[in-house]
Write an enzyme that holds these catalytic residues in place. Structure first.
Site, PDB file in Angstrom:
ATOM      1  N   ARG A 131       0.813  -1.239   0.000  1.00 35.99           N
ATOM      2  CA  ARG A 131       0.000   0.000   0.000  1.00 35.99           C
ATOM      3  C   ARG A 131       0.837   1.276   0.000  1.00 35.99           C
ATOM      4  NH1 ARG A 131      -3.119  -3.168   3.499  1.00 35.99           N
ATOM      5  NH2 ARG A 131      -5.022  -3.878   2.484  1.00 35.99           N
ATOM      6  N   LYS A 188       3.852  11.371 -11.420  1.00 40.13           N
ATOM      7  CA  LYS A 188       2.964  10.471 -12.181  1.00 40.13           C
ATOM      8  C   LYS A 188       3.688   9.153 -12.394  1.00 40.13           C
ATOM      9  CE  LYS A 188       0.290  13.538 -15.237  1.00 40.13           C
ATOM     10  NZ  LYS A 188       0.101  13.855 -16.660  1.00 40.13           N
ATOM     11  N   GLU A 206      11.527  17.990 -25.433  1.00 37.77           N
ATOM     12  CA  GLU A 206      10.692  18.399 -24.289  1.00 37.77           C
ATOM     13  C   GLU A 206      11.184  19.732 -23.704  1.00 37.77           C
ATOM     14  OE1 GLU A 206       7.892  17.010 -23.530  1.00 37.77           O
ATOM     15  OE2 GLU A 206       7.984  14.860 -23.952  1.00 37.77           O
ATOM     16  N   LYS A 228       9.194  22.592 -14.978  1.00 34.59           N
ATOM     17  CA  LYS A 228       8.180  21.544 -14.789  1.00 34.59           C
ATOM     18  C   LYS A 228       7.675  21.551 -13.346  1.00 34.59           C
ATOM     19  CE  LYS A 228       6.310  17.146 -15.549  1.00 34.59           C
ATOM     20  NZ  LYS A 228       6.376  15.771 -15.970  1.00 34.59           N
ATOM     21  N   GLU A 247      -3.597  18.027 -12.481  1.00 30.60           N
ATOM     22  CA  GLU A 247      -3.921  18.342 -13.861  1.00 30.60           C
ATOM     23  C   GLU A 247      -5.334  18.891 -14.055  1.00 30.60           C
ATOM     24  OE1 GLU A 247      -2.051  15.571 -16.435  1.00 30.60           O
ATOM     25  OE2 GLU A 247      -2.996  16.391 -18.215  1.00 30.60           O
ATOM     26  N   ARG A 254      -1.285  22.352 -15.666  1.00 30.80           N
ATOM     27  CA  ARG A 254      -0.470  21.178 -16.003  1.00 30.80           C
ATOM     28  C   ARG A 254      -0.770  20.700 -17.427  1.00 30.80           C
ATOM     29  NH1 ARG A 254       1.321  16.257 -11.902  1.00 30.80           N
ATOM     30  NH2 ARG A 254       2.777  15.310 -13.355  1.00 30.80           N
ATOM     31  N   ASN A 275       1.099  19.510 -22.236  1.00 32.36           N
ATOM     32  CA  ASN A 275       0.722  18.636 -23.359  1.00 32.36           C
ATOM     33  C   ASN A 275       0.936  19.297 -24.717  1.00 32.36           C
ATOM     34  OD1 ASN A 275      -0.042  16.572 -21.643  1.00 32.36           O
ATOM     35  ND2 ASN A 275      -2.124  17.346 -21.432  1.00 32.36           N
ATOM     36  N   HIS A 327       1.622  17.242 -27.808  1.00 35.91           N
ATOM     37  CA  HIS A 327       1.371  15.834 -27.479  1.00 35.91           C
ATOM     38  C   HIS A 327       0.111  15.268 -28.130  1.00 35.91           C
ATOM     39  CE1 HIS A 327       4.673  16.409 -24.784  1.00 35.91           C
ATOM     40  NE2 HIS A 327       4.596  15.172 -24.337  1.00 35.91           N
ATOM     41  N   HIS A 384       1.249  12.091 -29.876  1.00 37.02           N
ATOM     42  CA  HIS A 384       0.819  10.731 -29.515  1.00 37.02           C
ATOM     43  C   HIS A 384       0.256   9.995 -30.720  1.00 37.02           C
ATOM     44  CE1 HIS A 384       0.471  11.603 -24.941  1.00 37.02           C
ATOM     45  NE2 HIS A 384       1.628  11.047 -25.243  1.00 37.02           N
ATOM     46  N   HIS A 395       9.677   9.458 -28.572  1.00 38.23           N
ATOM     47  CA  HIS A 395       8.594  10.291 -28.040  1.00 38.23           C
ATOM     48  C   HIS A 395       8.859  11.769 -28.329  1.00 38.23           C
ATOM     49  CE1 HIS A 395       5.528  11.815 -25.368  1.00 38.23           C
ATOM     50  NE2 HIS A 395       6.449  12.520 -24.730  1.00 38.23           N
TER      51      HIS A 395
HETATM   52  N1  LIG Z   1       5.670  10.028 -15.416  1.00 42.13           N
HETATM   53  C1  LIG Z   1       5.752  11.078 -16.209  1.00 42.13           C
HETATM   54  O1  LIG Z   1       5.418  12.203 -15.845  1.00 42.13           O
HETATM   55  C2  LIG Z   1       6.296  10.886 -17.587  1.00 42.13           C
HETATM   56  C3  LIG Z   1       6.591  12.017 -18.365  1.00 42.13           C
HETATM   57  C4  LIG Z   1       7.131  11.826 -19.629  1.00 42.13           C
HETATM   58  C5  LIG Z   1       7.343  10.540 -20.090  1.00 42.13           C
HETATM   59  N2  LIG Z   1       7.032   9.469 -19.324  1.00 42.13           N
HETATM   60  C6  LIG Z   1       7.253   8.100 -19.801  1.00 42.13           C
HETATM   61  O2  LIG Z   1       8.637   7.932 -20.020  1.00 42.13           O
HETATM   62  C7  LIG Z   1       8.822   6.930 -21.001  1.00 42.13           C
HETATM   63  C8  LIG Z   1       9.892   7.396 -21.963  1.00 42.13           C
HETATM   64  O3  LIG Z   1      11.084   7.623 -21.241  1.00 42.13           O
HETATM   65  P1  LIG Z   1      12.529   7.500 -21.919  1.00 42.13           P
HETATM   66  O4  LIG Z   1      12.521   8.238 -23.181  1.00 42.13           O
HETATM   67  O5  LIG Z   1      13.501   7.813 -20.871  1.00 42.13           O
HETATM   68  O6  LIG Z   1      12.549   5.951 -22.354  1.00 42.13           O
HETATM   69  P2  LIG Z   1      13.279   4.654 -21.790  1.00 42.13           P
HETATM   70  O7  LIG Z   1      13.184   4.580 -20.325  1.00 42.13           O
HETATM   71  O8  LIG Z   1      12.755   3.514 -22.570  1.00 42.13           O
HETATM   72  O9  LIG Z   1      14.810   4.905 -22.201  1.00 42.13           O
HETATM   73  C9  LIG Z   1      15.172   4.927 -23.560  1.00 42.13           C
HETATM   74  C10 LIG Z   1      16.260   3.882 -23.850  1.00 42.13           C
HETATM   75  O10 LIG Z   1      17.507   4.321 -23.312  1.00 42.13           O
HETATM   76  C11 LIG Z   1      18.080   3.309 -22.487  1.00 42.13           C
HETATM   77  N3  LIG Z   1      18.854   4.048 -21.482  1.00 42.13           N
HETATM   78  C12 LIG Z   1      18.393   4.723 -20.414  1.00 42.13           C
HETATM   79  N4  LIG Z   1      19.378   5.408 -19.825  1.00 42.13           N
HETATM   80  C13 LIG Z   1      20.510   5.141 -20.513  1.00 42.13           C
HETATM   81  C14 LIG Z   1      21.867   5.575 -20.384  1.00 42.13           C
HETATM   82  N5  LIG Z   1      22.231   6.457 -19.460  1.00 42.13           N
HETATM   83  N6  LIG Z   1      22.771   5.089 -21.273  1.00 42.13           N
HETATM   84  C15 LIG Z   1      22.388   4.225 -22.251  1.00 42.13           C
HETATM   85  N7  LIG Z   1      21.113   3.813 -22.435  1.00 42.13           N
HETATM   86  C16 LIG Z   1      20.195   4.268 -21.571  1.00 42.13           C
HETATM   87  C17 LIG Z   1      16.908   2.533 -21.990  1.00 42.13           C
HETATM   88  O11 LIG Z   1      17.277   1.235 -21.597  1.00 42.13           O
HETATM   89  C18 LIG Z   1      15.999   2.525 -23.214  1.00 42.13           C
HETATM   90  O12 LIG Z   1      16.419   1.531 -24.113  1.00 42.13           O
HETATM   91  C19 LIG Z   1       7.480   6.695 -21.658  1.00 42.13           C
HETATM   92  O13 LIG Z   1       6.962   5.463 -21.224  1.00 42.13           O
HETATM   93  C20 LIG Z   1       6.630   7.836 -21.133  1.00 42.13           C
HETATM   94  O14 LIG Z   1       5.254   7.491 -21.021  1.00 42.13           O
HETATM   95  C21 LIG Z   1       6.520   9.617 -18.081  1.00 42.13           C
HETATM   96 ZN   LIG Z   2       6.236  14.150 -23.467  1.00 36.35          ZN
END
Ligand SMILES: NC(=O)c1ccc[n+]([C@@H]2O[C@H](COP(=O)([O-])OP(=O)(O)OC[C@H]3O[C@@H](n4cnc5c(N)ncnc54)[C@H](O)[C@@H]3O)[C@@H](O)[C@H]2O)c1
Ligand SMILES: [Zn+2]
Length: 338
Positions: free
Chosen positions: A100, A122, A164, A206, A216, A220, A224, A227, A231, A244
């Site tokens: 929990r 999030k 971003e 942010k 949101e 917030r 987007n 986006h 998306h 992304h």
């Molecule tokens: N929670 C939130 O507010 C929020 C906001 C934006 C995005 N997101 C989420 O984040 C995700 C995208 O994040 P991302 O772009 O970091 O993707 P990711 O976590 O998949 O990382 C991208 C790639 O880089 C690799 N990697 C990570 N760090 C590395 C490093 N230092 N050296 C070498 N390789 C490395 C990972 O293994 C992966 O293959 C999506 O799922 C999205 O929905 C969440």
């Molecule tokens: Zn984004």
């Protein structure tokens, strides 16, 4: 990464590091060393890298591994998310729901996670019906960002994070847009001092937006920008077809075109946004994208009424508004991507 141990020790003496199969071999030893040096007993658990892993199935496997650990975990055990946004979202949801709710600390390793995903609390996983449909708000106790980890990140993921940052600039900081324009070489090379400043400025933006509207209800939503169409581009091209941030860059181009046509932005201002994106190695158009398919996905995603979707549109540089956009108008603006 040396400061991770101290940050975790402030909330727990026992921790479980969640990472992925790319980041684990690169950084888990350093993370575990830092935790041990601070007197935190820690284990590491990994899962297959990549967005396709961001599911309830992977989460279930993580629970199995978590509850199999000895000594057993309890309410004081801290979860440490070591990786990009995928690890952050998964580990965060694990922390939100295991027993929990456990305290957790984020240690992001991608630029996108540094400047965006690690701030705001999030967490979540994807469902076949859509991205991020299952999740919770669960704030980490601390976020420890080490820009040295960016040295191993591939160029496409660096550019993805930079998109971003451009978004943050267009939303509320015109001066940041100029700074990005001027520093493009150092940014693309991940020069540590420049990245430290970049991360500090973007986290501040942010955090300010999220603090004003954690759940949101209003401001917030401005985050987007780009986006809605972004998306849809991601859905259309599928996982691996586009990062992304690259998809968001294309979405911002469409938003700028809509603003320009409504007289909210001058053509020169819209051109400045595309100029910065291009300097940062991001595509501002992509041939072969099916505009009708994008339109369909947008309207389906946003449950559009009579085809009208609410979108974030720039008003000059450094301000945005939420405005309703009709199908004909959106169709016209999508032509900017051809
Ligand atoms: N929670 C939130 O507010 C929020 C906001 C934006 C995005 N997101 C989420 O984040 C995700 C995208 O994040 P991302 O772009 O970091 O993707 P990711 O976590 O998949 O990382 C991208 C790639 O880089 C690799 N990697 C990570 N760090 C590395 C490093 N230092 N050296 C070498 N390789 C490395 C990972 O293994 C992966 O293959 C999506 O799922 C999205 O929905 C969440
Ligand atoms: Zn984004």
């Amino acid at each position: 990464m040396e400061r991770l141990g101290g940050a975790v020790r402030a909330c727990s003496r026992r921790a479980v590091v969640i990472t992925d199969t790319n980041v684990g071999p690169l950084y888990a030893p350093k993370a575990l060393q830092s935790l041990a040096a601070a007197g935190v007993q820690a284990d590491a658990i990994d899962f297959a890298a990549g967005e396709p892993s961001k599911t309830l199935f992977t989460l279930a496997a993580l629970f199995d591994k978590l509850f199999a650990l000895r000594p057993a975990i309890d309410r004081r055990t801290a979860i440490v998310a070591l990786g990009g946004g995928v690890v952050g979202d998964m580990a965060g949801l694990l922390a939100a729901t295991a027993l929990r709710g456990l305290p957790w600390v984020q240690c992001p390793t991608t630029l996108l996670a540094d400047v965006d995903a690690s701030v705001g609390g999030k967490t979540g996983v994807d469902h076949p019906a859509g991205k991020n449909l299952i999740g919770a708000f669960h704030q980490p106790r601390a976020v420890v960002i080490d820009v040295d980890a960016l040295a191993t990140l591939d160029a496409a993921n660096v550019r993805s994070g930079l998109a971003e940052c451009v978004k943050h600039a267009v939303i509320c900081d015109a001066e940041l847009l100029e700074w990005l324009w001027q520093r493009h070489e150092a940014l693309l090379a991940c020069e540590p001092r420049t990245m430290t400043e970049l991360v500090a400025r973007n986290v501040a933006i942010k955090a300010r937006v999220v603090a004003s509207d954690e759940r949101e209800a209003g401001a917030r939503a401005y985050l987007n920008l780009g986006h809605t169409v972004g998306h849809a581009v991601e859905t259309l091209l599928g996982y691996g077809g586009v990062t992304h941030g690259q998809a968001v860059a294309l979405g911002m181009m469409v938003a700028c075109k809509l603003s320009e046509r409504r007289g909210l932005m001058t053509p020169a201002q819209a051109e400045r946004v595309s100029g910065v994106l291009e300097r940062l190695g991001l595509e501002t158009r992509r041939s072969g994208l099916d505009a009708e398919a994008i339109l369909n996905i947008v309207q389906h995603d946003k449950k559009a009424r009579a085809g009208v979707v609410r979108m974030v549109l720039p008003r000059e540089l450094g301000a945005v508004e939420l405005l309703d956009v009709g199908p004909q108008e959106l169709r016209g603006a999508l032509a900017v991507l051809e």
